[in-house]
Design a protein around this motif. Structure first.
Motif, mmCIF file in Angstrom:
data_model
loop_
_atom_site.group_PDB
_atom_site.id
_atom_site.type_symbol
_atom_site.label_atom_id
_atom_site.label_comp_id
_atom_site.label_asym_id
_atom_site.label_seq_id
_atom_site.Cartn_x
_atom_site.Cartn_y
_atom_site.Cartn_z
ATOM 1 N N SER A 18 48.501 44.463 38.912
ATOM 2 C CA SER A 18 47.755 43.204 38.778
ATOM 3 C C SER A 18 46.591 43.017 39.736
ATOM 4 C CB SER A 18 48.696 41.998 38.908
ATOM 5 O OG SER A 18 49.682 42.044 37.917
ATOM 6 N N THR A 19 46.046 44.095 40.310
ATOM 7 C CA THR A 19 44.930 43.915 41.230
ATOM 8 C C THR A 19 43.825 44.946 41.027
ATOM 9 O OG1 THR A 19 45.867 45.290 43.002
ATOM 10 C CG2 THR A 19 46.375 42.929 43.048
ATOM 11 N N ILE A 59 48.963 45.837 34.049
ATOM 12 C CA ILE A 59 48.377 47.168 33.861
ATOM 13 C C ILE A 59 47.386 47.065 32.722
ATOM 14 C CG2 ILE A 59 48.829 49.562 33.195
ATOM 15 C CD1 ILE A 59 51.646 49.222 34.359
ATOM 16 N N GLY A 60 46.183 47.576 32.919
ATOM 17 C CA GLY A 60 45.170 47.523 31.868
ATOM 18 C C GLY A 60 43.804 47.852 32.414
ATOM 19 N N THR A 61 42.780 47.398 31.719
ATOM 20 C CA THR A 61 41.414 47.617 32.180
ATOM 21 C C THR A 61 40.668 46.291 32.227
ATOM 22 O OG1 THR A 61 40.654 48.130 29.950
ATOM 23 C CG2 THR A 61 41.255 49.991 31.345
ATOM 24 N N VAL A 62 39.794 46.187 33.199
ATOM 25 C CA VAL A 62 38.956 45.008 33.375
ATOM 26 C C VAL A 62 37.527 45.471 33.606
ATOM 27 C CG1 VAL A 62 40.855 43.625 34.321
ATOM 28 C CG2 VAL A 62 39.327 44.859 35.871
ATOM 29 N N SER A 63 36.588 44.579 33.417
ATOM 30 C CA SER A 63 35.185 44.864 33.690
ATOM 31 C C SER A 63 34.846 44.362 35.089
ATOM 32 C CB SER A 63 34.304 44.174 32.651
ATOM 33 O OG SER A 63 32.938 44.382 32.944
ATOM 34 N N VAL A 64 34.220 45.229 35.891
ATOM 35 C CA VAL A 64 33.869 44.871 37.261
ATOM 36 C C VAL A 64 32.408 45.235 37.537
ATOM 37 C CG1 VAL A 64 34.364 45.228 39.720
ATOM 38 C CG2 VAL A 64 36.239 45.259 38.065
ATOM 39 N N THR A 65 31.693 44.283 38.086
ATOM 40 C CA THR A 65 30.347 44.515 38.589
ATOM 41 C C THR A 65 30.355 44.168 40.065
ATOM 42 O OG1 THR A 65 29.296 44.022 36.473
ATOM 43 C CG2 THR A 65 27.920 43.813 38.442
ATOM 44 N N ALA A 66 29.856 45.088 40.892
ATOM 45 C CA ALA A 66 29.757 44.848 42.332
ATOM 46 C C ALA A 66 28.285 44.856 42.709
ATOM 47 C CB ALA A 66 30.524 45.913 43.110
ATOM 48 N N GLU A 67 27.895 43.887 43.547
ATOM 49 C CA GLU A 67 26.493 43.741 43.931
ATOM 50 C C GLU A 67 26.370 43.630 45.444
ATOM 51 O OE1 GLU A 67 25.102 41.072 40.072
ATOM 52 O OE2 GLU A 67 25.538 40.062 41.976
ATOM 53 N N LEU A 68 25.382 44.332 45.997
ATOM 54 C CA LEU A 68 25.040 44.196 47.407
ATOM 55 C C LEU A 68 23.771 43.366 47.493
ATOM 56 C CD1 LEU A 68 25.340 44.906 50.419
ATOM 57 C CD2 LEU A 68 23.931 46.937 49.957
ATOM 58 N N TRP A 69 23.813 42.302 48.283
ATOM 59 C CA TRP A 69 22.682 41.401 48.491
ATOM 60 C C TRP A 69 22.268 41.460 49.949
ATOM 61 C CZ3 TRP A 69 20.496 38.056 44.765
ATOM 62 C CH2 TRP A 69 21.123 38.090 43.515
ATOM 63 N N ASP A 70 21.026 41.060 50.247
ATOM 64 C CA ASP A 70 20.578 41.027 51.637
ATOM 65 C C ASP A 70 20.974 39.731 52.340
ATOM 66 O OD1 ASP A 70 18.775 39.277 50.439
ATOM 67 O OD2 ASP A 70 16.983 40.244 51.265
ATOM 68 N N ASP A 129 49.273 39.145 28.986
ATOM 69 C CA ASP A 129 49.640 40.479 29.445
ATOM 70 C C ASP A 129 50.888 40.873 28.681
ATOM 71 O OD1 ASP A 129 49.683 42.813 30.982
ATOM 72 O OD2 ASP A 129 51.071 41.926 32.439
ATOM 73 N N PRO A 130 50.853 41.903 27.860
ATOM 74 C CA PRO A 130 49.696 42.763 27.603
ATOM 75 C C PRO A 130 48.645 42.042 26.756
ATOM 76 C CG PRO A 130 51.488 43.423 26.179
ATOM 77 C CD PRO A 130 52.015 42.329 27.078
ATOM 78 N N ARG A 131 47.438 42.560 26.821
ATOM 79 C CA ARG A 131 46.307 41.975 26.110
ATOM 80 C C ARG A 131 46.290 42.371 24.647
ATOM 81 N NH1 ARG A 131 42.248 39.093 29.396
ATOM 82 N NH2 ARG A 131 43.659 38.654 31.079
ATOM 83 N N ASP A 132 46.005 41.395 23.823
ATOM 84 C CA ASP A 132 45.733 41.645 22.414
ATOM 85 C C ASP A 132 44.342 42.268 22.326
ATOM 86 O OD1 ASP A 132 44.736 41.203 19.739
ATOM 87 O OD2 ASP A 132 46.336 39.753 19.454
ATOM 88 N N ASP A 133 44.134 43.184 21.396
ATOM 89 C CA ASP A 133 42.827 43.835 21.260
ATOM 90 C C ASP A 133 41.698 42.852 20.964
ATOM 91 O OD1 ASP A 133 43.908 46.297 21.792
ATOM 92 O OD2 ASP A 133 44.107 46.872 19.682
ATOM 93 N N THR A 134 42.037 41.677 20.445
ATOM 94 C CA THR A 134 41.004 40.687 20.132
ATOM 95 C C THR A 134 40.739 39.714 21.282
ATOM 96 O OG1 THR A 134 42.622 39.182 19.146
ATOM 97 C CG2 THR A 134 41.562 40.792 17.665
ATOM 98 N N ALA A 135 41.519 39.821 22.363
ATOM 99 C CA ALA A 135 41.332 38.932 23.513
ATOM 100 C C ALA A 135 40.036 39.283 24.241
ATOM 101 C CB ALA A 135 42.511 39.056 24.473
ATOM 102 N N PRO A 136 39.382 38.293 24.847
ATOM 103 C CA PRO A 136 38.168 38.593 25.618
ATOM 104 C C PRO A 136 38.491 39.505 26.801
ATOM 105 C CG PRO A 136 38.599 36.222 25.550
ATOM 106 C CD PRO A 136 39.725 36.895 24.858
ATOM 107 N N VAL A 137 37.536 40.300 27.195
ATOM 108 C CA VAL A 137 37.705 41.207 28.324
ATOM 109 C C VAL A 137 37.803 40.393 29.614
ATOM 110 C CG1 VAL A 137 36.566 43.040 29.664
ATOM 111 C CG2 VAL A 137 36.443 43.052 27.160
#
Length: 183
Positions: A18-19, A59-70, A129-137
């Motif tokens: 879960s992390t 257990i699964g997959t998630v979308s991750v965006t990491a950003e470095l800012w000044d 959990d578990p995610r349905d295939d139609t659930a939002p990411v």
């Protein structure tokens, strides 16, 4: 005005237990978060060398965006369910958010070790959990920026600030067993 320096995105970060684990170059994030602070993000309590983000899936997959800012980036609370920020003393110039990606796609290079603020946004955390295939990411954005000098010494007591808390998942952990809620 804050400037974006780098962005790394992986739409399919595998999670277990879960992390999403943010780790330094040693690839270790061994600690048990309490989650009662903000129900979203916690840093290793002793040395800050690991950060965990609480997900809605075990257990699964998630979308991750990491950003470095000044510097601290503008807030974006309109499109996210939860938003929180923590302070860490990061031990290296690497922040890895996938540990399984090829060619560094899951790595956010940092200017070096030192004091950083880490803001995390999350959404679609309550979709089962578990995610349905139609659930939002399930999605996360991690924003990181260095803090130094007087800015670092004026951090909140526990280094955590919660900006938005609307997911049921986050609420269960924030309120926790002390309020009679089942985790």
């Amino acid at each position: 005005m804050a400037q974006l320096i780098r962005r790394a995105t992986n739409p399919r970060v595998f999670i277990d237990a879960s992390t999403v684990d943010l780790v330094d170059e040693d690839l270790v994030a061994e600690f048990e978060p309490e989650w009662t602070g903000n129900g979203l993000v916690e840093a290793a309590p002793t040395d800050g060398s690991g950060i965990k983000i609480l997900c809605g899936q075990e257990i699964g997959t998630v979308s991750v965006t990491a950003e470095l800012w000044d510097a601290a980036p503008p807030m974006d609370l309109d499109t996210w369910q939860d938003a929180a920020e923590i302070h860490v003393v990061w031990p290296s110039a690497t922040m890895d958010f996938g540990t399984t990606g090829a060619d560094g796609e899951d790595v956010l290079p940092l200017p070096g070790s030192g004091d950083y603020r880490v803001r995390v946004y999350g959404r679609n955390r309550d979709d089962g959990d578990p995610r349905d295939d139609t659930a939002p990411v399930e999605e996360y954005v991690i924003q990181v920026w260095p803090v130094s000098g007087s800015a670092a010494s004026h951090e909140p007591v526990n280094g955590s600030v919660t900006y938005k808390q609307t997911s049921s998942l986050g609420a269960r952990y924030r309120l926790g067993p002390a309020r009679g809620l089942e985790l």
